[in-house]
Structures are given as C-alpha cells and as structure tokens.
Design an enzyme around this catalytic site. Structure first.
Site, PDB file in Angstrom:
ATOM      1  N   ASN A 206       0.848  -1.195   0.000  1.00  0.00           N
ATOM      2  CA  ASN A 206       0.000   0.000   0.000  1.00  0.00           C
ATOM      3  C   ASN A 206       0.881   1.242   0.000  1.00  0.00           C
ATOM      4  O   ASN A 206       2.104   1.140  -0.024  1.00  0.00           O
ATOM      5  CB  ASN A 206      -0.968  -0.030   1.191  1.00  0.00           C
ATOM      6  CG  ASN A 206      -0.215  -0.133   2.503  1.00  0.00           C
ATOM      7  OD1 ASN A 206       0.553   0.750   2.851  1.00  0.00           O
ATOM      8  ND2 ASN A 206      -0.407  -1.233   3.209  1.00  0.00           N
ATOM      9  N   LYS A 339     -11.248  -3.171  18.748  1.00  0.00           N
ATOM     10  CA  LYS A 339      -9.868  -3.606  19.040  1.00  0.00           C
ATOM     11  C   LYS A 339      -9.434  -3.288  20.479  1.00  0.00           C
ATOM     12  O   LYS A 339      -8.273  -3.434  20.814  1.00  0.00           O
ATOM     13  CB  LYS A 339      -8.906  -2.973  18.026  1.00  0.00           C
ATOM     14  CG  LYS A 339      -9.284  -3.290  16.563  1.00  0.00           C
ATOM     15  CD  LYS A 339      -8.217  -2.899  15.567  1.00  0.00           C
ATOM     16  CE  LYS A 339      -8.778  -2.977  14.143  1.00  0.00           C
ATOM     17  NZ  LYS A 339      -7.767  -3.089  13.105  1.00  0.00           N
TER      18      LYS A 339
HETATM   19  N1  CTP Z   1      -4.073  -3.233  11.948  1.00  0.00           N
HETATM   20  C1  CTP Z   1      -3.370  -4.346  12.394  1.00  0.00           C
HETATM   21  N2  CTP Z   1      -3.444  -5.516  11.706  1.00  0.00           N
HETATM   22  C2  CTP Z   1      -4.183  -5.617  10.586  1.00  0.00           C
HETATM   23  C3  CTP Z   1      -4.899  -4.489  10.111  1.00  0.00           C
HETATM   24  C4  CTP Z   1      -4.825  -3.301  10.824  1.00  0.00           C
HETATM   25  O1  CTP Z   1      -2.684  -4.255  13.422  1.00  0.00           O
HETATM   26  N3  CTP Z   1      -4.234  -6.771   9.934  1.00  0.00           N
HETATM   27  C5  CTP Z   1      -4.003  -1.980  12.726  1.00  0.00           C
HETATM   28  C6  CTP Z   1      -3.326  -0.822  12.002  1.00  0.00           C
HETATM   29  O2  CTP Z   1      -1.926  -0.803  12.300  1.00  0.00           O
HETATM   30  C7  CTP Z   1      -4.040   0.393  12.561  1.00  0.00           C
HETATM   31  C8  CTP Z   1      -5.441  -0.143  12.888  1.00  0.00           C
HETATM   32  O3  CTP Z   1      -5.319  -1.560  12.956  1.00  0.00           O
HETATM   33  O4  CTP Z   1      -3.473   0.844  13.763  1.00  0.00           O
HETATM   34  C9  CTP Z   1      -6.491   0.232  11.876  1.00  0.00           C
HETATM   35  O5  CTP Z   1      -6.045  -0.098  10.582  1.00  0.00           O
HETATM   36  P1  CTP Z   1      -6.928   0.274   9.308  1.00  0.00           P
HETATM   37  O6  CTP Z   1      -6.212  -0.213   8.081  1.00  0.00           O
HETATM   38  O7  CTP Z   1      -7.349   1.713   9.378  1.00  0.00           O
HETATM   39  O8  CTP Z   1      -8.248  -0.547   9.559  1.00  0.00           O
HETATM   40  P2  CTP Z   1      -8.648  -2.040   9.485  1.00  0.00           P
HETATM   41  O9  CTP Z   1      -8.838  -2.522  10.877  1.00  0.00           O
HETATM   42  O10 CTP Z   1      -7.702  -2.830   8.643  1.00  0.00           O
HETATM   43  O11 CTP Z   1     -10.076  -1.951   8.792  1.00  0.00           O
HETATM   44  P3  CTP Z   1     -10.479  -1.449   7.317  1.00  0.00           P
HETATM   45  O12 CTP Z   1      -9.292  -1.766   6.435  1.00  0.00           O
HETATM   46  O13 CTP Z   1     -11.671  -2.241   7.016  1.00  0.00           O
HETATM   47  O14 CTP Z   1     -10.743   0.033   7.424  1.00  0.00           O
END
Ligand code: CTP
Length: 399
Positions: A206, A339
């Site tokens: 990403n 979370k």
């Molecule tokens: N995160 C994580 N592990 C994952 C996905 C996300 O630890 N597999 C953590 C990221 O580091 C961040 C938080 O969760 O601190 C939110 O990440 P984000 O990408 O905004 O959200 P997601 O939980 O992945 O949800 P979505 O992609 O559906 O918005």
C-alpha cells in the site's frame, strides 16, 4: 524545541564542510543557530557559507568586531546547546586543559550550556593516548562525546575518525535539547506498509511511507523512552539508539510485535498492515498465460485486535491509527471498540496534505470515552509529540 539556541563551533578539519549541512538541518528543525569558527576552519569553508545558512554573522576572531566585545562570554551562556563539529585533536586538548587562546576555546572556558563534542580526525591521531585521555576527561566533566565513525578517511587511511552523518548529529542534539518526560517508558511503534508476496518478484502493498511511525519513534527517543520500532519496508533511515526490527509481511510484523510487547507502557500501531495476503506464494516467478488472472487471498491476522484481546494480561496504553477515506470519526470509533483501544488517531488519507506519504498531517484523536480532539495541520514530528503527550496523559491517569 522551537526557538532554542545552538552555538556550532567549527574547527579546522576536512569534515568542516559537513558542518554546513549540520547548520542547515538545525535551522530546518526550527532552532536558532550561531556559528563560531577557528581561523583554521575558515581555510576549509568560508564564513559566508555559514552566515548564509544560519542567517547570523559568524564569529571567527577574538577581536573581529568591536561591538561584540563580550561575545566570548555571551555565546556559550545564552545557548541551550554547544556543538563542536568537527572537533580537532587541538580543540579537544584545549578544552580539556583550560586553554583559551582564540575565540572558540575562550568561549568554552566561560560556557555554561551543555556541549556535544564530535571529534573527527586521522585514525592514528584519534587513537593517540593523549587524545583519548582528553576525551575521557571531557566525558568525566559532563561533556557529551559523539564517537566518530569508522571508515575511509580523507587522509587515505581506514579507521575511526570520520565525522558522523550530520543527520545523526542533529538527532543527538535534539535528544540533548528535549524534555525527558518519557524516561523509564518502553514504547513499541509499528510503521510503514507490509508486503505480501505473490511470487519471488511480485508483491501486494500500500502507499504508506512510514513517515508518521518513524516520527513517533524519533520523538519518543528524544524524550527519553526506550523505543522498539517494528517497520515494514520504507526508505527512511531508522534513528540510532532504538531497537529496530525490519519486517516484510503482516505475519512477520505480528511475530516481531509479540516478541517485544512484554513490559511495554505504550504500543502505537501506525503501520498500514495488509488485510489480506495471497493464499499461496509461488516459489518461482509466475509466467503470463491466460488473458485474465485472479488471485486467491486470505485474511491476515489483525495484530492490533490481538493486542487488544490480551490487554488485561499485558496492560499498556494501546493506540491505533485509522486510515479512512470517508466517515472518519464513525469508522474510527468502531475500531476503538472492536480492538479494545485507549485511543485512535484518525487520518483522512484522501487529503493531499495529510496521511500517506506527506510530511504534514492533520488528525483527529479519538478516545475510548468518546472525546474527539482535532489537530491543526502540522509537521509529522509535531503530530508525533502531540500523540505522545496524549498517550502519556492516559498512562499517568491509569491505575
Ligand atoms: N491493523 C493491524 N493488523 C491488521 C490491520 C490493521 O494491526 N491486519 C491496525 C493498524 O496498524 C491500525 C489499525 O489496525 O493501527 C487500523 O487499521 P486500518 O487499516 O485503518 O483498519 P482495518 O482494521 O484494517 O479496517 P479497514 O481496512 O476495514 O478500514
């Protein structure tokens, strides 16, 4: 930090040219800089270079300017920090033995500010017992000595004596100038993207650059914390003095985070973790064939959710980031609850001046009790300090 004053003393070694970059970086960090040069230093770099970069007149000789008769007293007393870079064997010897025979050495006799000495010279000169004893004496008296790097030297030899990179001298200077309110605090930060391999040459990733996470690691280190930085692939150099764990995939990141979580007072998950990975990673490069190609993906572990689930056994302030393109607060709030977080930093990643890859950020800090705090658009290092201030307040309030 803004507006603090630094006196840079430049002495006569070939590394004097690197001091120009150091002055530029100090100015960029919003510090006020005054430069004092020895006569020998002016043979390597002209005072005009430093005057242009610092915006201040350079002081080179004791009797250069009649209107500044007390400069040798004032300069080392109204500075918050004195950096001598490069410091020759000569200036090290003079400071150690109280000799004041030119502007800089006299100024050091009267100085009351903290001083960072960055010796740089030929390796034999540096290893000479007289120079080593002088450096030990200075260290004993409370001077901070930044060890030179080893490598190829301008005189053609190879060994210790190279001036450290100006960005590392800047980092050390900022550590000396910062408040130390996070001493005794262990902070784990994750940063950057993860990469999920399709085959040995292709991966899914990403747009995260890691800038926000690295700014958090730097800011925490400057304030005295013990910092572990678990980072996906980025082009940023990790600051010296942290525990650095480079990782590639979300699974690598999960392992590294859980290896280091014990004893953490704060965990800040700024990394943009891939939610899915290819079900299979091919051992060999996948050859093109059919007109279309689809990839079977499976879910990655949600590292932050796993940390939240087990927070009772490992109490710490858990801070997440939410990268959103719509309904910022609503989506971020869902993530706090799902979370088990104390705080989430919500980023509108569709903005051009905030979020991924930018040097600035504007965030909403949302707390578990529902409060929302808006930050103005700021440099990422200032956003990092704000996040640390707020996480520290939560830590101080917690039983
Ligand atoms: N995160 C994580 N592990 C994952 C996905 C996300 O630890 N597999 C953590 C990221 O580091 C961040 C938080 O969760 O601190 C939110 O990440 P984000 O990408 O905004 O959200 P997601 O939980 O992945 O949800 P979505 O992609 O559906 O918005």
């Amino acid at each position: 930090m803004k507006g603090k004053k630094v006196l840079v003393g430049v002495t006569g070694g070939i590394a004097a040219y690197k001091a120009a970059e150091l002055v530029r970086l100090l100015i960029k960090a919003d510090l006020r800089v005054e430069v004092a040069m020895t006569r020998s230093a002016t043979r390597f770099v002209t005072p005009l270079t430093f005057e242009t970069l610092s915006g201040n007149k350079v002081i080179a000789g004791m009797f250069d300017r009649e209107d500044m008769a007390m400069d040798h007293i004032r300069c080392g007393q109204d500075a918050d920090l004195i950096i001598i870079a490069p410091a020759t064997a000569n200036i090290v010897g003079k400071i150690a033995h109280g000799i004041g025979d030119d502007f800089l050495s006299t100024c050091m006799l009267a100085a009351t500010a903290k001083a960072l000495i960055c010796p740089a010279m030929n390796d034999h000169m540096f290893l000479n017992p007289a120079v080593q004893d002088n450096l030990a004496l200075l260290q004993k008296r409370g001077f901070f000595i930044m060890a030179p790097e080893s490598g190829e030297l301008a005189c053609g030899t190879d060994g210790p004596g190279r001036l450290p990179d100006p960005s590392d001298i800047l980092e050390q200077s900022l550590i000396l100038l910062s408040k130390r309110d996070l001493e005794g605090c262990k902070i784990l930060v994750t940063a950057g993207p993860t990469t999920e391999y399709i085959d040995p040459v292709r991966y899914i990733t990403n747009r995260s650059s890691g800038k926000m996470g690295y700014a958090l690691a730097r800011a925490a280190l400057r304030r005295g914390a013990e910092v572990v930085l678990v980072s996906g692939p980025t082009t940023i150099k990790p600051p010296p003095g942290i525990v650095f764990r480079p990782v590639k995939t979300a699974e690598d990141m999960r392992r590294a985070v859980f290896e280091h979580r014990n004893g953490c007072h704060m965990i800040i998950k700024a990394a943009a973790v891939s939610d899915y990975r290819p079900k299979e990673t091919a051992d060999q490069k996948v050859k093109k064939g059919t007109e279309s190609f689809s990839l079977d993906m499976v879910k990655n572990p949600d590292i932050l959710a796993l940390l939240g689930e087990t927070k009772k056994a490992h109490p710490c302030i858990l801070v997440g980031f939410a990268a959103e393109t719509e309904a910022l607060v609503k989506n971020a709030r869902k993530k706090i609850n799902a979370k088990n977080l104390d705080m989430i930093v919500a980023n509108d990643v569709s903005r051009k001046d905030a979020g991924f890859q930018t040097d600035t950020n504007a965030v909403k800090i949302i707390y578990a009790d529902g409060r929302v705090e808006d930050s103005p658009l700021m440099g990422k290092i200032d956003v990092a300090h704000l996040i640390l201030d707020r996480a520290k307040a939560l830590k101080d309030e917690s039983p």
